[in-house]
Design a protein around this motif. Sequence first.
Motif, PDB file in Angstrom:
ATOM      1  N   GLY A   1      49.334 -16.118 -20.470  1.00 62.17           N
ATOM      2  CA  GLY A   1      49.512 -16.181 -21.908  1.00 62.17           C
ATOM      3  C   GLY A   1      49.682 -14.836 -22.580  1.00 62.17           C
ATOM      4  N   PHE A   2      49.978 -13.805 -21.810  1.00 63.22           N
ATOM      5  CA  PHE A   2      50.277 -12.501 -22.417  1.00 63.22           C
ATOM      6  C   PHE A   2      51.633 -12.576 -23.099  1.00 63.22           C
ATOM      7  N   LEU A   3      51.755 -11.939 -24.236  1.00 65.12           N
ATOM      8  CA  LEU A   3      53.001 -11.969 -24.987  1.00 65.12           C
ATOM      9  C   LEU A   3      53.518 -10.555 -25.146  1.00 65.12           C
ATOM     10  N   ASN A   4      54.635 -10.264 -24.472  1.00 62.83           N
ATOM     11  CA  ASN A   4      55.243  -8.935 -24.509  1.00 62.83           C
ATOM     12  C   ASN A   4      56.399  -8.928 -25.494  1.00 62.83           C
ATOM     13  N   LEU A   5      56.497  -7.842 -26.261  1.00 68.63           N
ATOM     14  CA  LEU A   5      57.530  -7.714 -27.279  1.00 68.63           C
ATOM     15  C   LEU A   5      58.476  -6.587 -26.925  1.00 68.63           C
ATOM     16  N   ARG A   6      59.750  -6.867 -27.068  1.00 69.69           N
ATOM     17  CA  ARG A   6      60.770  -5.828 -26.921  1.00 69.69           C
ATOM     18  C   ARG A   6      61.427  -5.621 -28.285  1.00 69.69           C
ATOM     19  N   LEU A   7      61.480  -4.373 -28.703  1.00 65.92           N
ATOM     20  CA  LEU A   7      62.010  -4.055 -30.022  1.00 65.92           C
ATOM     21  C   LEU A   7      63.436  -3.536 -29.916  1.00 65.92           C
ATOM     22  N   SER A   8      64.161  -3.671 -30.983  1.00 66.38           N
ATOM     23  CA  SER A   8      65.549  -3.215 -31.001  1.00 66.38           C
ATOM     24  C   SER A   8      65.593  -1.692 -31.044  1.00 66.38           C
ATOM     25  N   PRO A   9      66.653  -1.088 -30.502  1.00 65.54           N
ATOM     26  CA  PRO A   9      66.778   0.380 -30.550  1.00 65.54           C
ATOM     27  C   PRO A   9      66.692   0.943 -31.962  1.00 65.54           C
ATOM     28  N   ALA A  10      67.116   0.165 -32.946  1.00 64.75           N
ATOM     29  CA  ALA A  10      67.082   0.646 -34.327  1.00 64.75           C
ATOM     30  C   ALA A  10      65.670   0.969 -34.782  1.00 64.75           C
ATOM     31  N   VAL A  11      64.684   0.279 -34.211  1.00 68.26           N
ATOM     32  CA  VAL A  11      63.292   0.551 -34.581  1.00 68.26           C
ATOM     33  C   VAL A  11      62.906   1.973 -34.187  1.00 68.26           C
ATOM     34  N   TRP A  12      63.222   2.344 -32.950  1.00 71.17           N
ATOM     35  CA  TRP A  12      62.852   3.670 -32.456  1.00 71.17           C
ATOM     36  C   TRP A  12      63.675   4.752 -33.134  1.00 71.17           C
ATOM     37  N   GLN A  13      64.931   4.438 -33.420  1.00 70.08           N
ATOM     38  CA  GLN A  13      65.755   5.394 -34.153  1.00 70.08           C
ATOM     39  C   GLN A  13      65.193   5.628 -35.559  1.00 70.08           C
ATOM     40  N   GLY A  14      64.663   4.556 -36.147  1.00 73.25           N
ATOM     41  CA  GLY A  14      64.065   4.668 -37.475  1.00 73.25           C
ATOM     42  C   GLY A  14      62.795   5.503 -37.473  1.00 73.25           C
ATOM     43  N   VAL A  15      62.042   5.429 -36.377  1.00 70.81           N
ATOM     44  CA  VAL A  15      60.824   6.232 -36.262  1.00 70.81           C
ATOM     45  C   VAL A  15      61.160   7.715 -36.292  1.00 70.81           C
ATOM     46  N   VAL A  16      62.245   8.092 -35.631  1.00 73.42           N
ATOM     47  CA  VAL A  16      62.662   9.494 -35.617  1.00 73.42           C
ATOM     48  C   VAL A  16      62.918   9.985 -37.037  1.00 73.42           C
ATOM     49  N   ALA A  17      63.658   9.202 -37.806  1.00 79.05           N
ATOM     50  CA  ALA A  17      63.951   9.589 -39.194  1.00 79.05           C
ATOM     51  C   ALA A  17      62.678   9.637 -40.022  1.00 79.05           C
ATOM     52  N   ALA A  18      61.799   8.663 -39.818  1.00 75.56           N
ATOM     53  CA  ALA A  18      60.555   8.614 -40.596  1.00 75.56           C
ATOM     54  C   ALA A  18      59.681   9.826 -40.309  1.00 75.56           C
ATOM     55  N   ALA A  19      59.611  10.238 -39.051  1.00 72.98           N
ATOM     56  CA  ALA A  19      58.787  11.394 -38.688  1.00 72.98           C
ATOM     57  C   ALA A  19      59.303  12.652 -39.359  1.00 72.98           C
TER      58      ALA A  19
END
Length: 580
Positions: free
Chosen positions: A87-105
């Motif tokens: 019952g473990f639930l793994n999430l995969r996020l879109s590349p746009a999420v990580w690209q957005g983190v770069v801009a936010a930082a």
Amino acid sequence: MNLFTDLRGVVLAALDQMVRLGELPRGLDFANVAVEPPRDPAHGDMATNAAMVLAKPAGMKPREIADRLAARLTDPRIAAAEVAGPGFLNLRLSPAVWQGVVAAAIRAGADFGQSDIGAGQKVNVEFVSANPTGPMHVGHVRGAVFGDALANLLAFSGHDVTREYYINDGGAQVDVLARSAYERYREANGLEPEIREGLYPGDYLIPVGEALKQKYGDRLLDRPESDWLAEVRDFATQAMMEMIRGDLAALGVRMDVYSSEKALYGTGQIEAAIERLRSLDLIYRGVLEPPKGKLPEDWEEREQLLFRSTAHGDDVDRPIQKSDGAWTYFAPDIAYHWDKIDRGFDQLIDVFGADHGGYVKRMNAAVAALSNGRVPLDIKLIQLVKLFRNGEPFKMSKRAGTFVTLRDVVEEAGADVTRFIMLTRKNDAPLDFDFAKVLEQSRDNPVWYVQYASARVHSVLRRAGDSGIDVGDSVLAAADLTRLFHPAELELARKVAEWPRLVEHAARAHEPHRIAFFLYEIASDLHSLWNRGNDDLSLRFVQDGDPATSQAKIALVRAVGVVISSGLAILGVTPVKEMR
């Protein structure tokens, strides 16, 4: 911006929806639902334990909850929700999420990773608190660094922090200091000093003796101790505190408040604190049981004034007044902590040496009683530091007479190196400090490895600027970050995204060493990507003839630099711009 907190909010919203639709029973407690990095990165970008922690109270199988939850996770940031195992639930996020983190930082700059989990709570961090009898020694270095870094971490996490030094100037040791300084005063007047057993032999007291001569001339010579003890004690204590302040400054530590134990005596503060405990029926006259095991030769049963600390979790009740009516050392400490409570602190943290382990329960009991359980006290014990050179035990010239000084260590290794290395182990684990290893230039030296990453960030920015590429923060934050798509680049962006979560966890646990560990990890990831660019030209940060792609890649490097600079600031270390 804590991406993990944001995605936890998405999971909780989906769970609420499942409750409304009757897919989950009402009244479930979601407090233990977490969203964290998976243990194995191959399993995804994030994982939630929601199904596992809710299965039993919901009376359902974990897999059933996980399947339904996965179907409800329709947030556009989540590219896939995959159920694994029971019952473990793994999430995969879109590349746009990580690209957005770069801009936010980049946009946040030095504020990236800051949080409001402290909610402005007033926290008192008391650390060092060395006896004012001489210069600080190597045993104080680790506690000073730990306390200062913890204060920085808590401030970065939204707490209102006060750094405090408790001057232990009320005990017999300051009388010994006065007698030792008096012998140096006699020496300054041309007499042979009598540094008998029990006095402090270090030559750091020679200037104090000379200063006493300048003030008093020879007027104190051949006078009875009762005539000069108090004046010399105050003079020498003040001189030692000036020396200690200088030692702390050399390490980059500055206190907000210096509190005096001596100031508690004769003011009624100790008596008031004891009366406070008496009003709670926690003070009584009684006889303690003898210590377990072999009795000391001088043991005798005697009635004493006792604090009923067992009512608040201690193993035995504690004496607060000696048979001759004098207070024990515990009594002024009770009064001092009551003063901190009275000053309105919401949380107290004491940083003690490892030899104070037996003091933890009694002090926690006192604070719990005095504050009616309102003010938590966290006592952090600091284990010893062993000095080495090239793997061999090392002892410096001991100007202090009996110990290696803080100044010796800082002058040999530098304040930045000393601070970082002191935080490469958890506070309650022993630490070896090898002067050769902490200065070597290799991956095995964590401070050099992290500083090398900082230097590489600035090197990339300089080279790009020399090539005519605009690397201003506003330009990099607005760059076309969809050009960051290689798995290695996205992996580094994921590491940047972990920073705000790491800060919150470290602050809650009062563990600044986690910052040092994380900086080593993100530095390693940056070095790895740099090295891959030697073989794969598409991974180089500056792409000749392609400024748009260069800006995207440089934005990633700049985001890493933001994290490294912020992390080093918490540790009290200055990031370097180039290696020398």
